[in-house]
Design a protein around this motif. Structure first.
Motif, mmCIF file in Angstrom:
data_model
loop_
_atom_site.group_PDB
_atom_site.id
_atom_site.type_symbol
_atom_site.label_atom_id
_atom_site.label_comp_id
_atom_site.label_asym_id
_atom_site.label_seq_id
_atom_site.Cartn_x
_atom_site.Cartn_y
_atom_site.Cartn_z
ATOM 1 N N SER B 292 -1.768 9.627 8.018
ATOM 2 C CA SER B 292 -0.418 9.847 8.533
ATOM 3 C C SER B 292 0.581 9.460 7.447
ATOM 4 O O SER B 292 0.235 8.732 6.497
ATOM 5 C CB SER B 292 -0.173 8.978 9.767
ATOM 6 N N GLY B 644 1.209 13.080 11.491
ATOM 7 C CA GLY B 644 0.634 12.124 12.438
ATOM 8 C C GLY B 644 -0.773 11.756 12.021
ATOM 9 O O GLY B 644 -1.278 12.211 10.984
ATOM 10 N N GLN B 650 4.116 17.147 12.036
ATOM 11 C CA GLN B 650 4.709 16.994 13.363
ATOM 12 C C GLN B 650 5.932 17.873 13.592
ATOM 13 O O GLN B 650 6.462 17.903 14.688
ATOM 14 C CB GLN B 650 5.053 15.516 13.594
ATOM 15 N N GLN B 651 6.397 18.550 12.569
ATOM 16 C CA GLN B 651 7.525 19.471 12.743
ATOM 17 C C GLN B 651 6.980 20.901 12.642
ATOM 18 O O GLN B 651 5.922 21.122 12.042
ATOM 19 C CB GLN B 651 8.600 19.250 11.662
#
Lengths: 155, 717
Positions: B292, B644, B650-651
């Motif tokens: 991450s 993550g 995560q986008q």
């Protein structure tokens, strides 16, 4: 099960998948490529057209929902306000890469149709849905004001 | 042919992503075969590779740089038109074919646009091209009229001798038979009629009425559209694909697996997207980057606490800091950033016998075209590049491995036959597709003496190199200049300085991003200096000027202070200043800020002063500063790419990767220094100062020191 609608003042039809967004009907099937794909989820405004005279994100507008209605694209944007907006855009060289500008111009025409003398707050609100990654916003704001003034004086 | 003589390359030590890089020696495209420029074939007068004059009196300039909004089409044409004494209304543009011998970037050794080099490398080349064509038109008039060439004048596209006049079009056919001057006479600056003045951009109309053609707009008979599903984590590969549901969707014609992912081909874009959504792919993530960003940041912070490889040193910084009366230190974290140009990555490739037509807004025209030819297994000579307007780039369309072109070519080859394939990334591909501005951590220590004077800076950068191992990297270099540029080679002279670099491995692909290392080094330098000036009770403007080595740097800082009227703001607002030199150009900015309704900086106005050498087209320069301010501000306030656990981005789109919008754009006022130096960059230098100028105002206004970008990050709440 064709969808029939009016496109830039002329009769148009689409025979394919009724779920197809208006954006892709325009671009892939009717060769009107001035309307752009930028996000596909109504976040950037590059696909803005006018549906019955009002701003509409064509990327989330299924063609079936357009049946019997009137669509105007950048290629068909004419009239006093549209001409004033386009002239104002060129006069101060708004575009940089240019990819978002069809959508910006269409949104600006729609904004001026609703608010002929927009305040800064009106422009912030009316143009909020249009992203320009080159950040030509300073000139977009100025061009909208210039166009409003021109329409007013010409009237 | 044209004779590009003296090119101001040597003066541009920092032209791409750092100083002293020898670019072009190790590029993968090898020796591309020369191809004739097609634009000249039908025109009567083609005096050199860059100028075409037709019988209809139009002058077409062949543009060797990609036009993605930064203005080279207008800029290069301005230079030619001035030396030619053309009328601006007769100027036209055409994009150059893929041809290094004729159209290479003289700073790169191959065709390419980057490092804000377009004007700098072309300056003398375009002047010579225009002047040479002018001399031949004059010679043609002299021959036609039987008068001495020295008595013939040219102004605004009209050639005259006494009462006799002719247009360029009238003279084109005769001019083509005149000898090409070996060393055409160039104008003196006092003779310039267009350079240094606002000239309208040549592409504004087509980009306003929807008629400008981008790669995504290209239509070919029988063409299919392809979209791709990439692995959910970087470095993942396809284990198996169940494509039955995808192939059942009307319009989907094929599904193929290529090394980059699974490609769905359809008769239109919507069907291709639907097909992709119906794919069931089993991915092998055993070799993928699964950390991450939180984990990476901890590791980077630990690395930045160690000295690293020494990149630049002055005096003994340890001794200097030990002797300081007051000391401060800081750790800065800069996130991965996507470029997210409005037009996503795309290309159209139409194979034919022994070659292919290649449509792209290519930023490395020969490199990309060569890459396509190699994938397709056809000779370069059989390739035709149809260069298109590009819908933004910010660095994204140029990849050292020509990855965009390679993926499109592999998708085309996998489909097979001679069908044209339009390969289009969706916005989700783009936001999740990597090639980001690297994640970067800085640590910096500094101090002032009893008089308040800065005694030294000890700076360390930890991050990943996207240059190492590419043809753009000098293999003998001990560190990657692109990581530290801006801290190294800064405009300031410190009594003691050390800049260190720690290179870390990371499986997330990264890339240059508008203004490259300067995106973070300027923020660190300019926000930390501001704190040191406060510590030493010095004025932020006079303090900077006292440290500056270079009069041009001092002049832009003084100029911005003049136009802004200093750093005082009305109640509820504060002003911050920042300066940065990058790509040979000097930019200072003052930002006036208040606390917005969202508790983030609301930037009302930005004043900028810029010295980028001879201001070829001030209108374009202002536009680039405005755009650099907006691009820099939007990312500094809102933008971040995070991974993550498992390495999943995560986008995915503009809903989660937030862009600057209309209401957040400040007013921008630009003052341009009327410099006589050779032109330097303008596409990138407007960006680095904005974030630190805002941060300095924000600290004054709120007392908050923001060292974790973006401002909207939860740690800053």
């Amino acid at each position: 099960m064709a969808t029939e609608f009016t496109l830039n003042g002329a009769a148009a039809r689409f025979d394919g998948d009724p779920d197809t967004p208006l954006l892709w009907v325009l671009r892939d099937h009717l060769q009107l490529t001035g309307t752009k794909y930028g996000c596909g989820i109504a976040q950037c405004g590059a696909c803005t057209v006018h549906l019955d005279g009002k701003n509409r994100r064509s990327c989330v507008t299924p063609i079936a929902s357009v049946a019997g209605r009137s669509v105007t694209t950048i290629e068909g944007a004419t009239g006093k306000t549209a001409e004033a907006v386009k002239a104002a855009w060129v006069a101060i060289d708004v575009p940089q890469c240019g990819f978002c500008q069809s959508g910006q111009v269409m949104s600006a025409i729609g904004l001026l149709a609703a608010k002929p003398n927009p305040t800064d707050a009106d422009i912030d609100h009316g143009m909020a849905g249009n992203i320009c990654r080159c950040a030509t916003y300073v000139r977009i704001r100025q061009a909208i004001k210039d166009a409003a003034k021109h329409v007013e004086t010409a009237a | 042919m044209n004779a590009p003589t003296k090119i101001p390359v040597a003066s541009r030590r920092d032209f791409l992503a750092g100083s002293g890089l020898v670019i072009g020696l190790a590029l993968p495209m090898g020796k591309a075969a020369a191809k004739a420029a097609p634009a000249g074939e039908a025109t009567p007068f083609a005096p050199n590779a860059f100028v075409r004059i037709a019988g209809d009196n139009t002058v077409t300039v062949i543009i060797k740089h990609v036009e993605f909004g930064q203005g080279p089409a207008t800029g290069l044409s301005t230079i030619v038109a001035d030396e030619l004494d053309a009328d601006w209304g007769q100027m036209r543009i055409a994009f150059a074919p893929a041809n290094d011998p004729l159209y290479k970037n003289l700073a790169f050794g191959t065709m390419g646009t980057g490092g804000s080099t377009a004007m700098a490398n072309s300056w003398m080349q375009m002047r010579n091209a225009g002047a040479s064509a002018r001399a031949m038109l004059v010679a043609a008039a002299a021959r036609t009229w039987g008068v001495p060439a020295a008595e013939v004048t040219v102004a605004k596209g009209v050639v005259s001798h006494g009462a006799k006049t002719a247009t360029f079009g009238d003279l084109a056919a005769t001019a083509a038979t005149m000898p090409i001057p070996e060393k055409p006479t160039l104008k003196t600056p006092a003779q310039w009629t267009l350079i240094g003045r606002d000239t309208p951009k040549l592409d504004s109309l087509v980009k306003t009425n929807g008629s400008a053609q981008f790669t995504m707009d290209v239509q070919r008979p029988g063409m299919v559209v392809s979209v791709i599903e990439h692995a959910p984590a970087f470095g993942g590969t396809v284990k198996s694909v169940d494509d039955a549901a995808a192939l059942a969707i009307p319009g989907v014609v094929a599904v193929k697996t290529i090394p980059q992912g699974v490609v769905v081909y359809a008769k239109d874009t919507f069907a291709a997207m639907k097909g992709r959504a119906a794919l069931k792919v089993d991915w092998d993530l055993s070799k993928a980057e699964t950390r991450s960003t939180d984990t990476m940041i901890k590791q980077y912070i630990a690395a930045a606490a160690t000295p690293g490889v020494e990149c630049e040193a002055e005096g003994n910084v340890a001794t200097a800091l030990a002797s300081a009366a007051k000391r401060i230190e800081a750790t800065y974290v800069f996130p991965f950033l996507a470029h997210a140009p409005m037009e996503t990555m795309d290309a159209v490739i139409e194979p034919k016998d022994g070659g292919a037509d290649f449509y792209a807004g290519s930023q490395f025209q020969v490199g990309d075209t060569t890459a396509v030819s190699k994938v397709l297994g056809v000779p370069f000579a059989g390739m035709t590049l149809h260069e298109q307007y590009a819908g933004g780039s910010f660095g994204r369309r140029a990849t050292p491995d020509m990855g965009n072109a390679v993926e499109a070519a592999m998708a085309t080859k996998a489909f097979g036959g001679t069908t044209a394939v339009k390969h289009v990334w969706t916005r989700e591909n783009d936001i999740r597709g990597g090639r980001y501005r690297p994640l970067i951590v800085h640590t910096i220590k500094g101090g002032v003496d009893a008089k308040g004077q800065i005694v030294g800076l000890d700076a360390v950068v930890a991050g990943q190199s996207f240059m190492r191992g590419t043809g753009f990297f000098n293999p003998s270099a001990k560190f990657d200049e692109a990581m530290v540029e801006g801290l190294t080679g800064s405009a300031y002279a410190f009594p003691a300085l050390r800049v260190g670099a720690n290179e870390l491995k990371n499986g997330v692909p990264t890339l240059w991003w508008r203004s490259v290392g300067n995106t973070h080094t300027a923020y660190v330098m300019e926000t930390f200096l501001d704190r040191l000036f406060e510590l030493g009770k010095q004025d932020p403007i006079m303090g900077r000027i006292a440290l500056m080595k270079d009069d041009r740097a001092k002049a832009v800082l003084k100029r911005v202070a003049e136009v802004a009227g200093g750093l005082s703001a009305k109640s509820g607002r504060a002003r911050g200043v920042a300066f940065h030199k990058s790509f040979g150009s000097y930019v200072a900015q003052i930002a006036e800020v208040s606390v917005g309704a969202d508790k983030l900086p609301r930037v009302h106005k930005v004043w900028a002063a810029v010295d980028c050498g001879v201001p070829i087209n001030p209108n374009v320069i202002r536009a680039q500063i405005e755009g650099g301010v907006g691009f820099g501000l939007g990312h500094a306030l809102y933008a971040e790419i995070t991974l993550g656990e498992g390495g999943v981005v995560q986008q995915s789109n503009f809903d989660t990767y937030r862009s600057l919008r209309m209401a957040e754009m400040p007013e921008v006022e630009v003052a341009i220094i009327n410099s006589t130096a050779n032109p330097t960059g303008i596409g990138e230098p407007g960006l680095p100062p904005i974030a630190p100028a805002v941060a300095n105002a924000w600290r004054k206004l709120t007392g908050k020191v923001v060292t974790r970008l973006p401002f909207a990050h939860s740690e800053n709440a």
